[in-house]
Design a protein around this motif. Sequence first.
Motif, short mmCIF file in Angstrom:
data_model
loop_
_atom_site.label_atom_id
_atom_site.label_comp_id
_atom_site.label_asym_id
_atom_site.label_seq_id
_atom_site.Cartn_x
_atom_site.Cartn_y
_atom_site.Cartn_z
N ASP A 185 -3.56 -7.10 -4.64
CA ASP A 185 -3.86 -8.77 -5.83
C ASP A 185 -2.44 -7.89 -7.08
O ASP A 185 -2.33 -8.24 -8.43
N PHE A 186 -3.22 -6.61 -7.23
CA PHE A 186 -2.41 -6.01 -8.58
C PHE A 186 -1.93 -5.18 -7.99
O PHE A 186 -1.09 -4.32 -8.58
N LEU A 187 -1.03 -4.86 -7.02
CA LEU A 187 -0.41 -4.38 -6.30
C LEU A 187 0.96 -5.05 -6.32
O LEU A 187 0.94 -6.26 -6.62
N ASN A 188 2.71 -4.20 -6.15
CA ASN A 188 3.85 -5.11 -6.19
C ASN A 188 3.63 -5.38 -4.52
O ASN A 188 3.43 -4.44 -3.55
N SER A 189 4.65 -6.43 -4.23
CA SER A 189 3.69 -7.15 -3.06
C SER A 189 5.35 -6.36 -1.71
O SER A 189 4.67 -6.75 -1.44
N GLU A 190 6.07 -5.83 -2.65
CA GLU A 190 6.77 -5.51 -1.95
C GLU A 190 6.77 -4.09 -1.15
O GLU A 190 7.04 -3.54 0.57
N ASP A 191 5.96 -2.65 -1.45
CA ASP A 191 5.63 -1.73 -1.17
C ASP A 191 4.06 -1.67 -1.01
O ASP A 191 3.66 -0.80 -0.35
N ARG A 192 3.31 -2.35 -1.74
CA ARG A 192 1.97 -2.30 -1.62
C ARG A 192 1.01 -0.96 -1.77
O ARG A 192 0.46 -0.54 -1.18
N LEU A 193 2.56 -0.51 -3.18
CA LEU A 193 1.86 1.44 -3.42
C LEU A 193 2.07 1.43 -4.66
O LEU A 193 1.33 2.18 -5.40
N HIS A 194 2.93 0.55 -5.80
CA HIS A 194 2.81 1.12 -7.09
C HIS A 194 2.09 -0.70 -7.61
O HIS A 194 2.38 -1.36 -7.04
N PRO A 195 1.31 -0.45 -8.72
CA PRO A 195 0.63 -1.60 -9.29
C PRO A 195 1.93 -2.35 -10.02
O PRO A 195 3.12 -2.45 -10.33
N ASN A 196 1.43 -3.51 -10.06
CA ASN A 196 2.38 -4.55 -10.85
C ASN A 196 1.91 -4.53 -11.91
O ASN A 196 0.95 -3.58 -13.02
#
Length: 159
Positions: A125-136
């Motif tokens: 939930d705290f990551l960019n939904s596209e790459d699941r790597l970089h924080p949102n």
Amino acid sequence: MLNAEILNQAIGGYWFEGASLDDELKSLKPDLITVAYGTNDYSLSETLEIFINGARGFMDRLTEIFPDTPVLAIMPIWRADRKFHDRSRMLDYSSTDAFAALREMYAGYSNVTVLEDTYFPTSPDFLNSEDRLHPNDLGFTFYADAVTDASKKLLNIVY
């Protein structure tokens, strides 16, 4: 949050290597330098030796340019991309190996303090939904708070 002038030298697509630090930086007199491992460093180095040699080359050059400046070395945040992009299948070492090697390498520099935990939540939930790597944006809030608190301690700033 630190009432500070910031110069961000982070450039997407770059990784730890001494050649990325320009001699013109010598004219700067920073109070603090932060260094954060980037995911490119892990995924672009085929061996642990290549990875840590690049990191060491960067840190050697950084501490040559700024020998008396405190450096806050930020350890990597939690990654949720493993099941989607299992880079360890392509490499001869794991991210755990890389992180351990970073800790050991950072310990060799007298002006480096390691920020071990950014209190980044272990949830996609705290990551960019596209790459699941970089924080949102919300993820970066946790990260920024931890880096700010560690920076204040290192600089003995009380607000």
